[in-house]
Design an enzyme around this catalytic site. Structure first.
Site, short mmCIF file in Angstrom:
data_model
loop_
_atom_site.label_atom_id
_atom_site.label_comp_id
_atom_site.label_asym_id
_atom_site.label_seq_id
_atom_site.Cartn_x
_atom_site.Cartn_y
_atom_site.Cartn_z
N LYS A 1 -2.96 5.94 -4.18
CA LYS A 1 -3.89 6.69 -3.77
C LYS A 1 -4.12 8.02 -4.39
O LYS A 1 -2.99 8.69 -4.75
CB LYS A 1 -4.24 7.08 -2.01
CG LYS A 1 -4.19 5.72 -1.35
CD LYS A 1 -4.32 5.82 -0.01
CE LYS A 1 -3.62 4.84 0.95
NZ LYS A 1 -2.30 4.62 1.16
N TYR B 1 3.09 9.97 -0.35
CA TYR B 1 4.11 9.18 0.53
C TYR B 1 5.24 9.67 -0.29
O TYR B 1 6.64 9.21 0.48
CB TYR B 1 3.90 7.82 0.69
CG TYR B 1 2.61 7.33 1.32
CD1 TYR B 1 1.64 8.49 2.01
CD2 TYR B 1 2.08 5.88 1.32
CE1 TYR B 1 0.59 7.68 2.50
CE2 TYR B 1 1.13 5.66 1.98
CZ TYR B 1 0.14 6.52 2.39
OH TYR B 1 -0.83 5.93 3.09
N ASP C 1 0.76 -1.18 0.04
CA ASP C 1 -0.02 -0.01 -0.04
C ASP C 1 0.77 1.28 -0.09
O ASP C 1 1.53 1.49 0.89
CB ASP C 1 -0.84 -0.13 1.32
CG ASP C 1 -1.80 1.13 1.42
OD1 ASP C 1 -2.94 0.95 1.03
OD2 ASP C 1 -1.48 2.37 1.61
N HIS D 1 -7.70 9.31 -1.41
CA HIS D 1 -6.95 9.43 -0.19
C HIS D 1 -7.86 10.05 0.97
O HIS D 1 -7.83 9.82 2.02
CB HIS D 1 -5.81 10.14 -0.39
CG HIS D 1 -4.82 9.72 0.54
ND1 HIS D 1 -3.27 9.79 0.16
CD2 HIS D 1 -4.66 9.24 1.95
CE1 HIS D 1 -2.64 9.26 1.07
NE2 HIS D 1 -3.50 8.94 2.42
#
Ligand code: A2P
Length: 268
Positions: A74, A49, A44, A105
């Protein structure tokens, strides 16, 4: 590995590896490589990120076939008006030609419905295997389902013994939306809880393993994260014991609506 069947019949490994806050150069490549080596087959990540490139590289270098890995990314909040481009950008960074699951998200107030409709378009064109949401409350889900066509396969939310979102879980179960638990270890904040320590000791397991198991036994998909090789392995060793009803209840009772992350209930 155990799997769950999503509402579109796609199979998702119940235990995944979360990559939030794994630094792109010094942490994500090593951690994802270790996770794949240990046996995780569900990874994931997210645009925000900033580690999609490293995640993709680690997957490629593992030599594991693409179709044997369930890959999730996401859509970030600032990209709600350009969903297709954002999706393509994630694919490019990851070095793959499809995702198994693309999640919105966060339920950004003004744009979430139109952005989800754009995600539906990508799904209908068979460019992504499934679509879902993250950080949605019951109200957000009700609104979404009343205005869009495809029921999300997953709602990924913060969920752990200190944030046992029972009502949300029941709502998701009722509507065929799988609940996916992020920060299942309370972001490492409550690993010293004495109730959990006592239960863990009884099973000869760690508190982290008990927290993961509690969530799995609630039927959730669970995505713990760690940058430490030993703990990555430890978090995967949760299929050889079972919590009894009394232990489940004691852990349920630890709930104090404690959030370590964003609070989506404040988003109208
Ligand atoms: P580390 O990366 O040093 O292992 P969550 O998934 O709930 O957000 O929790 C992540 C936090 O929990 C990180 O700080 C991580 O630290 C820590 N952690 C992950 N696995 C374990 C474990 N098995 N035992 C103790 N701490 C853990």
């Amino acid at each position: 590995m155990e799997y769950k069947k999503l509402n579109n019949n796609l199979k998702i490994p119940l235990l995944g590896f979360g990559t939030w806050q794994l630094k792109p150069i010094f942490e994500a490549p090593q951690a994802v490589a270790a996770a794949l080596e240990v046996g995780y087959r569900h990874i994931d990540t997210a645009h925000i990120y900033f580690n999609e490139g490293s995640v993709g590289k680690a997957i490629k270098e593992s030599g594991i076939e693409r179709e044997d890995i369930f890959l999730v990314s996401k859509l970030w909040n600032f990209d709600h008006n350009k969903v297709e481009q954002a999706y393509e950008k994630s694919l490019k960074k990851l070095g793959v030609d499809y995702l198994d699951l693309y999640l919105m998200h966060f339920p950004v107030t003004k744009t979430r419905i139109s952005a989800y409709k754009d995600m539906e378009k990508i799904y209908k064109e068979k460019r992504v295997k499934s679509i879902g949401v993250s950080n949605f409350t019951i109200d957000h889900l009700k609104e979404l389902m009343s205005q869009t066509e495809i029921v999300p396969v997953v709602n990924q939310v913060e969920f752990h013994p200190f944030l046992y979102q029972k009502d949300l879980l029941e709502f998701c179960n009722k509507h065929g939306i799988a609940l996916e638990a992020y920060s299942p270890l309370s972001h490492g904040k409550r690993l010293d809880d004495t109730t959990l320590e006592t239960i863990a000791k009884k099973h000869n397991k760690s508190v982290a393993q008990v927290m993961i198991k509690w969530s799995l036994q609630h039927g959730n998909i669970v995505i713990p994260k760690s940058r430490n090789l030993g703990r990555i392995k430890q978090n995967f060793e949760v299929f050889d014991f079972k919590l009894n009803d009394q232990e489940m209840t004691s852990i349920n009772n630890l709930n104090e609506d404690y959030r370590t992350c964003w609070d989506p209930t404040k988003t109208s």
